[in-house]
Design a protein around this motif. Structure first.
Motif, mmCIF file in Angstrom:
data_model
loop_
_atom_site.group_PDB
_atom_site.id
_atom_site.type_symbol
_atom_site.label_atom_id
_atom_site.label_comp_id
_atom_site.label_asym_id
_atom_site.label_seq_id
_atom_site.Cartn_x
_atom_site.Cartn_y
_atom_site.Cartn_z
ATOM 1 N N TRP A 12 0.463 -1.581 0.249
ATOM 2 C CA TRP A 12 -0.187 0.206 0.180
ATOM 3 C C TRP A 12 1.151 1.444 -0.153
ATOM 4 O O TRP A 12 0.015 2.239 -0.083
ATOM 5 C CB TRP A 12 -0.912 0.177 1.226
ATOM 6 N N LYS A 13 2.041 1.342 0.419
ATOM 7 C CA LYS A 13 3.366 2.235 0.557
ATOM 8 C C LYS A 13 2.146 2.797 1.314
ATOM 9 O O LYS A 13 1.704 2.606 1.822
ATOM 10 C CB LYS A 13 3.318 3.157 -0.930
ATOM 11 N N MET A 14 2.710 4.552 1.567
ATOM 12 C CA MET A 14 2.236 5.825 2.722
ATOM 13 C C MET A 14 0.319 6.193 2.052
ATOM 14 O O MET A 14 0.558 7.198 2.014
ATOM 15 C CB MET A 14 3.278 7.090 2.240
ATOM 16 N N GLY A 100 14.410 -4.004 1.365
ATOM 17 C CA GLY A 100 15.303 -3.300 0.392
ATOM 18 C C GLY A 100 14.418 -2.921 -1.074
ATOM 19 O O GLY A 100 15.012 -3.400 -2.191
ATOM 20 N N HIS A 101 12.898 -2.665 -0.430
ATOM 21 C CA HIS A 101 12.226 -1.636 -1.877
ATOM 22 C C HIS A 101 13.380 -0.543 -2.331
ATOM 23 O O HIS A 101 13.554 0.350 -1.756
ATOM 24 C CB HIS A 101 11.120 -1.314 -1.344
ATOM 25 N N SER A 102 13.102 -0.428 -3.326
ATOM 26 C CA SER A 102 13.761 0.252 -4.396
ATOM 27 C C SER A 102 13.117 2.340 -3.782
ATOM 28 O O SER A 102 14.102 2.617 -3.845
ATOM 29 C CB SER A 102 13.125 -0.026 -5.650
ATOM 30 N N TYR A 172 10.748 -9.344 -7.612
ATOM 31 C CA TYR A 172 11.334 -8.895 -8.813
ATOM 32 C C TYR A 172 11.274 -7.831 -8.919
ATOM 33 O O TYR A 172 10.075 -7.682 -9.857
ATOM 34 C CB TYR A 172 12.492 -9.329 -9.844
ATOM 35 N N GLU A 173 11.423 -6.537 -9.137
ATOM 36 C CA GLU A 173 10.572 -5.181 -9.916
ATOM 37 C C GLU A 173 11.406 -4.329 -10.272
ATOM 38 O O GLU A 173 12.688 -3.773 -9.436
ATOM 39 C CB GLU A 173 9.899 -4.650 -7.806
ATOM 40 N N PRO A 174 11.571 -4.644 -11.581
ATOM 41 C CA PRO A 174 12.478 -3.570 -11.979
ATOM 42 C C PRO A 174 11.640 -2.224 -12.022
ATOM 43 O O PRO A 174 11.119 -1.583 -12.167
ATOM 44 C CB PRO A 174 11.861 -3.506 -13.935
ATOM 45 N N ILE A 178 8.153 0.326 -11.980
ATOM 46 C CA ILE A 178 6.968 0.952 -10.787
ATOM 47 C C ILE A 178 6.874 2.553 -10.950
ATOM 48 O O ILE A 178 6.733 3.274 -10.854
ATOM 49 C CB ILE A 178 8.170 0.798 -9.954
ATOM 50 N N GLY A 179 5.497 2.297 -11.201
ATOM 51 C CA GLY A 179 4.181 3.706 -10.796
ATOM 52 C C GLY A 179 4.258 4.271 -12.516
ATOM 53 O O GLY A 179 4.154 4.948 -12.526
ATOM 54 N N THR A 180 4.957 3.343 -13.014
ATOM 55 C CA THR A 180 5.477 4.158 -14.750
ATOM 56 C C THR A 180 3.727 3.737 -15.136
ATOM 57 O O THR A 180 3.965 4.215 -16.096
ATOM 58 C CB THR A 180 6.279 3.836 -14.790
ATOM 59 N N GLY A 218 5.539 -4.532 -10.341
ATOM 60 C CA GLY A 218 6.481 -3.176 -11.073
ATOM 61 C C GLY A 218 5.146 -2.985 -11.957
ATOM 62 O O GLY A 218 5.114 -3.493 -13.249
ATOM 63 N N SER A 219 4.179 -2.135 -12.252
ATOM 64 C CA SER A 219 2.669 -1.389 -12.501
ATOM 65 C C SER A 219 1.771 -2.732 -13.175
ATOM 66 O O SER A 219 1.336 -3.552 -14.167
ATOM 67 C CB SER A 219 3.410 -1.450 -14.293
ATOM 68 N N VAL A 220 1.933 -3.926 -12.156
ATOM 69 C CA VAL A 220 0.525 -5.547 -12.147
ATOM 70 C C VAL A 220 -0.902 -4.627 -12.213
ATOM 71 O O VAL A 220 -1.327 -3.437 -11.299
ATOM 72 C CB VAL A 220 1.433 -6.031 -11.360
ATOM 73 N N VAL A 239 1.972 -5.929 -5.918
ATOM 74 C CA VAL A 239 1.304 -5.254 -6.163
ATOM 75 C C VAL A 239 1.121 -3.899 -5.622
ATOM 76 O O VAL A 239 1.028 -3.345 -4.189
ATOM 77 C CB VAL A 239 -0.005 -5.725 -6.416
ATOM 78 N N GLY A 240 0.873 -2.611 -6.390
ATOM 79 C CA GLY A 240 1.334 -1.688 -5.791
ATOM 80 C C GLY A 240 -0.028 -0.570 -5.650
ATOM 81 O O GLY A 240 -1.107 -1.138 -5.196
ATOM 82 N N GLY A 241 0.236 0.266 -6.771
ATOM 83 C CA GLY A 241 -1.052 1.442 -7.025
ATOM 84 C C GLY A 241 -2.892 0.428 -7.166
ATOM 85 O O GLY A 241 -3.496 0.927 -6.492
ATOM 86 N N ALA A 242 -2.708 -0.988 -7.595
ATOM 87 C CA ALA A 242 -3.254 -2.071 -8.310
ATOM 88 C C ALA A 242 -4.853 -2.475 -6.565
ATOM 89 O O ALA A 242 -5.540 -2.899 -6.726
ATOM 90 C CB ALA A 242 -3.490 -2.622 -8.873
HETATM 91 O O1 LIG Z 1 6.430 -0.511 -6.100
HETATM 92 C C1 LIG Z 1 5.309 -1.752 -6.354
HETATM 93 C C2 LIG Z 1 4.985 -2.538 -4.971
HETATM 94 O O2 LIG Z 1 6.310 -3.232 -4.425
HETATM 95 C C3 LIG Z 1 5.150 -1.307 -7.233
HETATM 96 O O3 LIG Z 1 4.292 -0.558 -7.221
HETATM 97 P P1 LIG Z 1 3.076 -0.178 -8.966
HETATM 98 O O4 LIG Z 1 1.928 -1.769 -9.327
HETATM 99 O O5 LIG Z 1 1.721 0.852 -8.610
HETATM 100 O O6 LIG Z 1 3.590 -0.235 -9.818
#
Ligand SMILES: O=C(CO)COP(=O)(O)O
Length: 259
Positions: A12-14, A100-102, A172-174, A178-180, A218-220, A239-242
């Motif tokens: 969920w990040k912040m 170690g998240h980017s 593995y998160e190129p 991420i978020g792009t 990465g944008s899943v 999964v981040g945003g989704a």
């Molecule tokens: O950083 C991520 C999950 O840790 C990926 O984020 P997004 O799915 O928003 O690209």
């Protein structure tokens, strides 16, 4: 066909205060059924401030949703203002913790040595680290993604025992994805995850390498998850945003049975 249970983890990040966290986890629980949980392990990784509320909800309603944190201190306790220890996460029954998240590596100068210490701190407290690795756009353009990621694996897993490694999750998160919206192709994901599994077999054994779950992040989204998770060495998604919208996250979870 692997016998590794797919893992779908939402970072969920912040985002989401503790009340929004309760609402989102309730929406997820309402949408998912036993078949979903049988096909994929479902985990949410909320901000620290939400963990107690999520724990209370999951325990109270006996939900089959796991949870964890997005970071952990490299230290056990003491004068480390603002940090949260592995033992504190364990006290909240966290199953996992990202290390170690980017966004930590870049914004908090966390190199492989710091990531390694954090992974050990997690294991020391019975919390499974999800070790994040991935290359930047410059490395990708140079075609050196495999070498870069394997160097991160070697540095991040230093002195992690075979018994610990068997429980490990690697994401593995190129960074360029991420978020792009620029999702890696299934072939990109498979290439790097296969190389990671080969390295794990060299560092430990084929049996240990076969047990480790490798996630792609990465944008899943719901429309690309199936093709990526259908690859032999991809065992799920980070999964981040989704993951912030129950409907979107449920679509991704339901691709867990594409293995
Ligand atoms: O950083 C991520 C999950 O840790 C990926 O984020 P997004 O799915 O928003 O690209």
């Amino acid at each position: 066909m692997s016998n590794r249970l797919p893992l779908i983890a939402g970072n969920w990040k912040m985002n989401n205060n503790h009340l929004e966290a309760i609402a989102l986890v309730q929406k997820l629980a309402f949408a998912l059924d036993d078949k979903d949980y049988d096909n994929a392990e479902v985990v949410v990784l909320p901000p620290f401030t939400d963990l107690r509320s999520v724990q209370t909800l999951v325990d109270g309603d006996k939900l089959r949703i796991g949870y964890g944190a997005q970071d952990v201190s490299a230290h056990e306790k003491g004068a480390y203002t603002g940090e949260v220890s592995g033992s504190m996460l364990a006290k909240l029954d966290c199953s996992y913790v990202l290390v170690g998240h980017s966004e930590r590596r870049e914004l908090h100068a966390e190199d492989d040595s710091v990531v390694n210490t954090k992974a050990k701190a997690a294991f020391a407290n019975g919390v499974v680290p999800i070790v994040c690795v991935g290359e930047g756009l410059d490395v990708r353009k140079a075609g050196n993604q495999v070498e870069h990621v394997i160097a991160q694996i070697d540095g991040s897993l230093k002195d992690i025992t075979a018994e610990q490694a068997e429980k490990l999750v690697i994401a593995y998160e190129p960074v360029w994805a991420i978020g792009t919206g620029e999702v890696a192709t299934p072939e990109d994901a498979q290439e790097v995850c296969s190389a990671i599994r080969t390295r794990l077999a060299e560092l430990y054994s084929p049996e240990v390498a076969g047990a480790v779950r490798l996630l792609y992040g990465g944008s899943v989204k719901g429309d690309n998850a199936g093709s990526i998770m259908g690859k032999d060495d991809v065992d799920g998604a980070l999964v981040g945003g989704a993951s912030l919208k129950a409907d979107d996250f449920v679509k991704i979870i339901r691709f867990g049975d594409s293995k």
